[in-house]
Design an enzyme around this catalytic site. Sequence first.
Site, short mmCIF file in Angstrom:
data_model
loop_
_atom_site.label_atom_id
_atom_site.label_comp_id
_atom_site.label_asym_id
_atom_site.label_seq_id
_atom_site.Cartn_x
_atom_site.Cartn_y
_atom_site.Cartn_z
CG ASP A 1 -0.21 -0.03 2.56
OD1 ASP A 1 0.97 -0.47 2.60
OD2 ASP A 1 -0.79 0.40 3.57
CG HIS B 1 7.04 -0.08 10.35
ND1 HIS B 1 7.25 -0.42 11.67
CD2 HIS B 1 6.61 1.22 10.36
CE1 HIS B 1 6.96 0.63 12.44
NE2 HIS B 1 6.58 1.63 11.67
C1 BDR Z 1 2.63 -0.50 8.62
O1 BDR Z 1 1.54 0.40 8.37
C2 BDR Z 1 1.84 1.24 7.27
O2 BDR Z 1 1.65 2.57 7.63
C3 BDR Z 1 3.28 1.02 6.93
O3 BDR Z 1 3.48 1.12 5.53
C4 BDR Z 1 3.56 -0.37 7.43
O4 BDR Z 1 3.23 -1.35 6.47
C5 BDR Z 1 3.26 -0.15 9.95
O5 BDR Z 1 2.32 -0.26 10.97
CA CA Z 2 2.87 -0.71 4.11
#
Ligand code: BDR
Ligand code: CA
Length: 300
Positions: free
Chosen positions: A13, A236
């Site tokens: 995403d 992340h």
């Molecule tokens: C996850 O949520 C999204 O905002 C980031 O891309 C990552 O996949 C972190 O909590």
């Molecule tokens: Ca993400």
Amino acid sequence: MSASPRLVILDTDPGVDDALALLYLRARPELKLLAITTVFGNADVETTTRNALWLRQRLGLSAPVHRGAASPLSGQRGAAPVHVHGQNGLGDIDLAGPPLPPPDAGAAHERMIALTRANPGAVTLVAIGPLTNLALALRAAPDIAGLVAGVTIMGGAFARGNVTPYAEANIHNDAKAAAEVLAAPWPITLVPLDATRSCVLSTSAARGAGGFVEAVTRGYAAAYAAHEGLDGCPLHDVAALVSLIAPELFTDRRNAVRVTQGGERHGQTRWTQHGTPARVLLEADGAHLVEHFLRSAAPL
Ligand code: BDR
Ligand code: CA
């Protein structure tokens, strides 16, 4: 002779840290990107798909981009986290450039099924957004659970969430899908916030990297400074991909995981005695992971 690369479908995403994950993937000969599939999450799916198409062009990738789910399995999509990923989902960097083509034919979950069946035992699904496309694929073709090489998911939180005190964003955005995916009999590696929070790209390291890395992370780092008091931004989604190549940077626990649906703890991940055990990466050597990322991410 080196081993043949692992076949990866990246369900994403984009998203600032998703963009960095693509930058990392592009540099790693151990991974071959079969397809990019998109999902709502950091922005609506029109925006995340446009971003995936733009990133493909900007990073010189050749994998097809397939559009996926616009909303969770049940209920409404929540508001986009524009305070973290910007109005355009990519830290409000300038997305000017040649006109973008439309997404490639075929819905995300249909292509996951077809590519998995065409390469039995060889495809790793790497999910770095809400798990809606994976749940749709499983519902339509439960046989893929026995055909994938693995499923690696950035999601969940066992100590402390990020969108609520209990829940992490990717799981919270579609807790029903996450519950179905985590209950399925396939080999899951879960990379929760407990590990990814320690993988912080400092603002000075981002400045040192310059170019695309510095530009795309500027607003994201400012949001983490304001909301979590961090100097820099957590990688992340990059961490999920690194776990495929450098598993020695993580400490794991094998245990089944369930997802709370509804109420104050909606989207919380919890240990359970029932169901398929997942490999949960609870800690990461964040400093070495960030070094490894910076060595891989060629200047752009
Ligand atoms: C996850 O949520 C999204 O905002 C980031 O891309 C990552 O996949 C972190 O909590
Ligand atoms: Ca993400």
